[in-house]
Design a protein around this motif. Structure first.
Motif, PDB file in Angstrom:
ATOM      1  N   ARG A  53      46.228  61.383  29.958  1.00  0.00           N
ATOM      2  CA  ARG A  53      45.124  62.089  29.310  1.00  0.00           C
ATOM      3  C   ARG A  53      45.103  61.884  27.798  1.00  0.00           C
ATOM      4  N   ARG A  54      46.189  61.385  27.226  1.00  0.00           N
ATOM      5  CA  ARG A  54      46.192  61.160  25.764  1.00  0.00           C
ATOM      6  C   ARG A  54      46.853  59.826  25.453  1.00  0.00           C
ATOM      7  N   CYS A  55      46.189  59.051  24.621  1.00  0.00           N
ATOM      8  CA  CYS A  55      46.686  57.736  24.224  1.00  0.00           C
ATOM      9  C   CYS A  55      46.311  57.551  22.751  1.00  0.00           C
ATOM     10  N   VAL A  56      47.292  57.638  21.887  1.00  0.00           N
ATOM     11  CA  VAL A  56      46.978  57.695  20.439  1.00  0.00           C
ATOM     12  C   VAL A  56      46.349  56.419  19.903  1.00  0.00           C
ATOM     13  N   TYR A  57      46.550  55.286  20.579  1.00  0.00           N
ATOM     14  CA  TYR A  57      45.987  54.042  20.039  1.00  0.00           C
ATOM     15  C   TYR A  57      44.590  53.755  20.581  1.00  0.00           C
ATOM     16  N   GLY A  58      43.991  54.714  21.270  1.00  0.00           N
ATOM     17  CA  GLY A  58      42.598  54.559  21.702  1.00  0.00           C
ATOM     18  C   GLY A  58      42.442  54.573  23.198  1.00  0.00           C
ATOM     19  N   TYR A  59      41.304  54.138  23.638  1.00  0.00           N
ATOM     20  CA  TYR A  59      40.903  54.211  25.043  1.00  0.00           C
ATOM     21  C   TYR A  59      41.406  52.944  25.731  1.00  0.00           C
ATOM     22  N   ASP A  60      42.530  53.064  26.440  1.00  0.00           N
ATOM     23  CA  ASP A  60      43.248  51.899  26.975  1.00  0.00           C
ATOM     24  C   ASP A  60      42.884  51.687  28.445  1.00  0.00           C
ATOM     25  N   GLN A  61      42.159  50.630  28.727  1.00  0.00           N
ATOM     26  CA  GLN A  61      41.598  50.378  30.051  1.00  0.00           C
ATOM     27  C   GLN A  61      41.869  48.931  30.425  1.00  0.00           C
ATOM     28  N   ARG A  62      42.888  48.708  31.214  1.00  0.00           N
ATOM     29  CA  ARG A  62      43.243  47.339  31.570  1.00  0.00           C
ATOM     30  C   ARG A  62      43.421  47.180  33.073  1.00  0.00           C
ATOM     31  N   ILE A  63      43.220  45.965  33.557  1.00  0.00           N
ATOM     32  CA  ILE A  63      43.417  45.655  34.972  1.00  0.00           C
ATOM     33  C   ILE A  63      44.223  44.364  35.070  1.00  0.00           C
ATOM     34  N   GLU A  64      45.213  44.352  35.951  1.00  0.00           N
ATOM     35  CA  GLU A  64      45.993  43.129  36.184  1.00  0.00           C
ATOM     36  C   GLU A  64      45.996  42.827  37.673  1.00  0.00           C
ATOM     37  N   ALA A  65      45.458  41.665  38.015  1.00  0.00           N
ATOM     38  CA  ALA A  65      45.417  41.243  39.421  1.00  0.00           C
ATOM     39  C   ALA A  65      46.360  40.070  39.590  1.00  0.00           C
ATOM     40  N   PHE A  66      47.285  40.196  40.540  1.00  0.00           N
ATOM     41  CA  PHE A  66      48.306  39.179  40.762  1.00  0.00           C
ATOM     42  C   PHE A  66      48.104  38.577  42.151  1.00  0.00           C
ATOM     43  N   GLY A  67      47.978  37.250  42.198  1.00  0.00           N
ATOM     44  CA  GLY A  67      47.721  36.604  43.472  1.00  0.00           C
ATOM     45  C   GLY A  67      48.640  35.432  43.725  1.00  0.00           C
ATOM     46  N   GLY A  68      48.439  34.817  44.852  1.00  0.00           N
ATOM     47  CA  GLY A  68      49.299  33.707  45.266  1.00  0.00           C
ATOM     48  C   GLY A  68      49.229  32.513  44.344  1.00  0.00           C
ATOM     49  N   GLU A  69      48.133  32.392  43.578  1.00  0.00           N
ATOM     50  CA  GLU A  69      48.017  31.228  42.696  1.00  0.00           C
ATOM     51  C   GLU A  69      47.851  31.588  41.223  1.00  0.00           C
ATOM     52  N   GLY A  70      48.161  32.831  40.868  1.00  0.00           N
ATOM     53  CA  GLY A  70      48.080  33.173  39.452  1.00  0.00           C
ATOM     54  C   GLY A  70      47.794  34.637  39.211  1.00  0.00           C
ATOM     55  N   MET A  71      47.438  34.930  37.970  1.00  0.00           N
ATOM     56  CA  MET A  71      47.201  36.312  37.548  1.00  0.00           C
ATOM     57  C   MET A  71      45.946  36.352  36.702  1.00  0.00           C
ATOM     58  N   LEU A  72      45.150  37.406  36.896  1.00  0.00           N
ATOM     59  CA  LEU A  72      44.007  37.666  36.027  1.00  0.00           C
ATOM     60  C   LEU A  72      44.235  39.005  35.343  1.00  0.00           C
ATOM     61  N   GLN A  73      44.018  39.052  34.040  1.00  0.00           N
ATOM     62  CA  GLN A  73      44.162  40.311  33.313  1.00  0.00           C
ATOM     63  C   GLN A  73      42.860  40.628  32.586  1.00  0.00           C
ATOM     64  N   SER A  74      42.377  41.826  32.784  1.00  0.00           N
ATOM     65  CA  SER A  74      41.236  42.309  32.011  1.00  0.00           C
ATOM     66  C   SER A  74      41.815  43.146  30.874  1.00  0.00           C
ATOM     67  N   THR A  75      41.701  42.600  29.648  1.00  0.00           N
ATOM     68  CA  THR A  75      42.320  43.275  28.508  1.00  0.00           C
ATOM     69  C   THR A  75      41.268  44.021  27.687  1.00  0.00           C
ATOM     70  N   ASN A  76      41.740  44.820  26.758  1.00  0.00           N
ATOM     71  CA  ASN A  76      40.838  45.655  25.960  1.00  0.00           C
ATOM     72  C   ASN A  76      40.081  44.849  24.912  1.00  0.00           C
ATOM     73  N   PRO A  77      38.758  45.016  24.831  1.00  0.00           N
ATOM     74  CA  PRO A  77      38.022  44.429  23.701  1.00  0.00           C
ATOM     75  C   PRO A  77      38.317  45.241  22.433  1.00  0.00           C
ATOM     76  N   LEU A  78      38.078  44.623  21.293  1.00  0.00           N
ATOM     77  CA  LEU A  78      38.321  45.303  20.020  1.00  0.00           C
ATOM     78  C   LEU A  78      37.021  45.358  19.205  1.00  0.00           C
ATOM     79  N   PRO A  79      36.820  46.421  18.446  1.00  0.00           N
ATOM     80  CA  PRO A  79      35.605  46.528  17.624  1.00  0.00           C
ATOM     81  C   PRO A  79      35.466  45.406  16.597  1.00  0.00           C
ATOM     82  N   HIS A  80      36.565  44.916  16.061  1.00  0.00           N
ATOM     83  CA  HIS A  80      36.481  43.718  15.219  1.00  0.00           C
ATOM     84  C   HIS A  80      37.775  42.938  15.368  1.00  0.00           C
ATOM     85  N   ASN A  81      37.811  41.728  14.792  1.00  0.00           N
ATOM     86  CA  ASN A  81      38.894  40.798  15.095  1.00  0.00           C
ATOM     87  C   ASN A  81      39.667  40.336  13.876  1.00  0.00           C
TER      88      ASN A  81
END
Lengths: 330, 330, 330, 330
Positions: free
Chosen positions: A229-257
């Motif tokens: 319910r609390r995360c001091v570095y912001g709204y942390d929303q990630r997904i990691e899918a692991f499969g037989g031939e690799g991994m896909l990660q949905s990482t957090n976008p940032l307001p600027h770079n």
């Protein structure tokens, strides 16, 4: 042009009003809120009409659809009324805190055959959606394990949470839907642990603020959700899918770079988005455009009422597992 | 087993002693230093013999090769003596601050036909070397532009720099070699600007601490080197190769890979390596192994004496451009 | 409410029409284009009036400002007419390909005292702007070196480029403005090299497609710009500022943030934005909001006409250096 | 100088031989292996003596310590013999597949009071160790959640795994130790699910290749471990610690740092390290140096025999949970 009536003009309703107005082939015609000044403010901004009550809206033949953004306890009532008036429906999640009531609602409206979509906006996030699409296309072979991280920036006041339905029904329900969206299947078994590591006051009404859930799907995949319910570095929303031939990660976008390197370290100079309205802005836009497109094309809107119901059942099972310490089968 | 005599037991000599000792098929047999206690310390550690003078080493038939890690002004003399004694040579860069003297050296030793390698260690860095290899294999099509970033962690004392030969011959010579290594061709035109943005005292002897160099190669590629004598975030060494089908970047390795996210930012919790001995440790090891392998196989060691000479000419041209403000043709 | 007339309804004009319509306190009232059907299409979409000629617009007192998005050769004429009609002006870059004509334009309009802003949109990019702000706040101490990377996704047809004014005036002018924006000072000396590494046909009219520019500023800072007309991995726009206490890098944002790890490598699964309209969408929005805010508050809009002129002078100097091989002083 | 006898000259024994030889204050004096040619090869390389049997080693007073790198089923016997001979011990994990036998071993050797260290090398990995240290220093406040990812590059043959003790005792035991190392406390409850998603043949002897474990610690922290026997993109070993004031992530190091951008994507051009010997090379070195330092200083080596026992108990509990579907209390 699809004419939309907005029910609920609070913070999220205001966001929807702007999206309705910005979306092609869509027009905001009515705004209703129990607190009428809120409705007036929104209506004025987008040249819409303030409705004194919902009946005015439902009896106006020019209204094609309602967007329900009122408080959760009013959703079922409004869905039933709108369905019976033949209006298409886009309803914010959750449908209701009681799964039984959601099922009753379905019995009442099924025969109305109106298009109905539930607001699981995250399915429309460009990054999450791309992960789902790549997975479906076989980019990493067969999915074996799925890990979802779901951390809100800050906890709501204890008194608000007392009536929220608990962390699973109020917050993690989005992640249950994401799990169904990505795996494309249902949960077989759910196990949950939790604790009050942030607000000890939640213990009074058997709620927690930190959870870890393990889920085995019907085909035997292993899934994990961790939530806070609390995360001091912001709204942390990630997904990691692991499969037989690799991994896909949905990482957090940032307001600027901007990246800053100093004698101390090298830092991404942008904290995460503060909360869902900023993070999922494009997801909310895409969600509404998808609803409009379904209405125009005659396709069934998705995610469906049933999607809302199934995520709810997972929340109930997680709650039961938390209380009993046992694995719950679905 | 190749028997190596180490000439010079200062900081870099000590590093070489350990590498000689750790490398397969190589043995440290002698150590020489004008300051004999330094030689003694190293010799004791690796069971080598302290040589009172270089002649002892050169007249010992069991010595196969010398590794020259003494001060720059002694390099030419030692190279000539070692070559005439038939010893293979691995000499630290630069060969000498005077290109004329380097050319004279070559005239003296060419007929000796001894294997000689110049210590442009960066060619052996795993990341730089991988970039070069991928480029050679056509990973990004034809190379069009090359950008080299070369920033030392901190500036040496003014009095030391007074005798260094200037930033181009002392420091950027490594980057000139890297440019030749990666493009596989020679410079056609060089233009340089510079300034004393860190130590104004350098102006007294016409040196600078910050430089930007533009180079057109013989085939018409465009190259840029930027250099700085002080970089507070560590030893910053990057290469960017841009081609018709993509870009390759050689980025900085980090001592460890912890990432910290707080309310302030998300930071790589590791500053860059402090300096060349840490950053290029594996490059120095691979450089020496390459030398040993050449001696064993009979192949010509690389980078060659000529490579040392060509980088030197580029440094001279850059120095001339800096002083005249004009583009210098080679 | 500020009433805006849009001059030019091509691709960029259409983008501006949507921004004008979406921005608070701004209304699109007129659209003009020499090809009237283009104007009609835009006008219909946003409920604006199609103007048969510019005079209709300039003589309508309700029009507060014009946004000039016509072809470059018409800018000066339209600026002069609009200024004399007392309209505020937001003009796309460049003002004109001839610096002399830009200066004449200024002489004609200076006394009109109308607010005028030049479309250097990149100053409003969230990431570039954050870098500039942090630098101004001293985040990395005194700026010593600046490196700007500017690579377009693909080269325009040779025949189009023949009339573009050359790579410096047509494309790199944005980077010259960025250099002035970030350093806060003027160039002292410019040196440029270039080549036709992508389209040899450009040589016929003395243009190039690949450039490297070195600039010393008045206070003695060292700057480098590298530019390319074709970049297969997308629109590559980066800035690196190096100072006495660290480095700031403005890196490329990505359309989505999926990372894929397979047996081959770990890849950011998103190529860069295709071109400026996608990459700088939020910059264009912020640019226009800034213009509207200036008109409402009475502040002078920025970047100013003079900013447009100064970037132009740098482009001329770079062109001269490219042709002569010499460093050009400003 | 500490004299070390190496027991076991297989792949990992050969790695240890080189580390013993390279480490300051340490000397490889004996090598023993049941397959004598293996011992001979190692002994020759480092000038050590081949021991015909272990008794020769244990009765030689000059031997200070034994490093046990034999097959798991011989560990307990060798530990007991070495302890009774007064030798210090560094033993590879696991101590034994049977927790009961580990406990018996302890009863036999406790009174011998010899220094004994268990080979949980990951505690010495620079990145994991830095995470642990920062956490202990309060860098992210109080730890709330811990997530450990543990994926081997490829699964061993079914017949080998039949005798491995199962995934928890053979592989995940390292992660149980890591959890204890980082949280600094013991597990209270363990829940595990698993499946044969890679090698269905494991089902025959009740083993699995894919697992997800949830652990609540004694103070109530929530921990998750996910493990897989096959990971096509390399040896994936990450740790994520989430606390009240931020998050620390220990990410995978890469063999080199080239990044390639093409029309397809932007890729880290380096796959992960192939397996533990490459990935944890510096950890193995630091582990052995720590053992030598403990022997010299007289401090108790760490991780201790008890650490080995506690991780074992967690593995047993996970196995029981997997088989029963129930949460197991410790």
């Amino acid at each position: 042009m699809i004419n939309i009536a907005l029910l609920g003009a609070g913070r999220i309703g205001q966001m929807h009003a702007k999206i309705i107005s910005d979306t092609a082939n869509s027009k905001l015609s009515y705004v209703f809120d129990v607190y009428q000044p809120a409705a007036e403010k929104v209506a004025e901004q987008y040249n819409a009409i303030v409705a004194d009550d919902v009946e005015v809206i439902l009896s106006d033949e020019r209204v094609d659809a309602v967007l329900i953004a009122t408080s959760t306890d009013t959703h079922v009532d409004l869905i039933i009324k709108a369905a019976k008036a033949g209006k298409a429906i886009l309803c914010e999640k959750p449908i209701d805190l009681s799964t039984e009531r959601v099922q009753q609602c379905w019995q009442e409206i099924e025969s109305c055959n109106v298009p109905i979509q539930i607001g699981f906006n995250r399915r429309f996030d460009p990054t999450h959606a791309n992960l789902q699409q790549q997975l479906a296309e076989g980019a990493i072979g067969n999915l074996q394990q799925l890990i979802i991280t779901s951390r809100d920036p800050d906890i709501a006041p204890t008194e608000y949470l007392r009536h929220s339905g608990g962390i699973f029904r109020d917050m993690i329900i989005h992640d249950f839907d994401m799990l169904r969206f990505i795996t494309g299947e249902e949960a077989l078994e759910i196990h949950a642990i939790g604790n009050t590591l942030i607000d000890p006051g939640l213990a009074e009404f058997n709620d927690v603020d930190s959870v870890m859930i393990t889920i085995k799907t019907q085909s035997g995949r292993l899934c994990h959700i961790n939530g806070s319910r609390r995360c001091v570095y912001g709204y942390d929303q990630r997904i990691e899918a692991f499969g037989g031939e690799g991994m896909l990660q949905s990482t957090n976008p940032l307001p600027h770079n901007v990246v800053k390197s100093t004698a101390a370290d090298t830092a991404s100079q942008s904290v995460l988005n503060p909360f869902f309205i900023e993070r999922y802005q494009s997801a909310y836009q895409a969600q509404f455009a998808s609803f409009i497109n379904a209405l125009i094309s005659g396709a069934a809107p998705s995610p469906s009422f049933e999607d809302g119901l199934e995520a709810q059942k997972m929340a109930d099972a997680a709650q039961l597992s938390l209380q009993t310490g046992k694995t719950v089968s679905l």
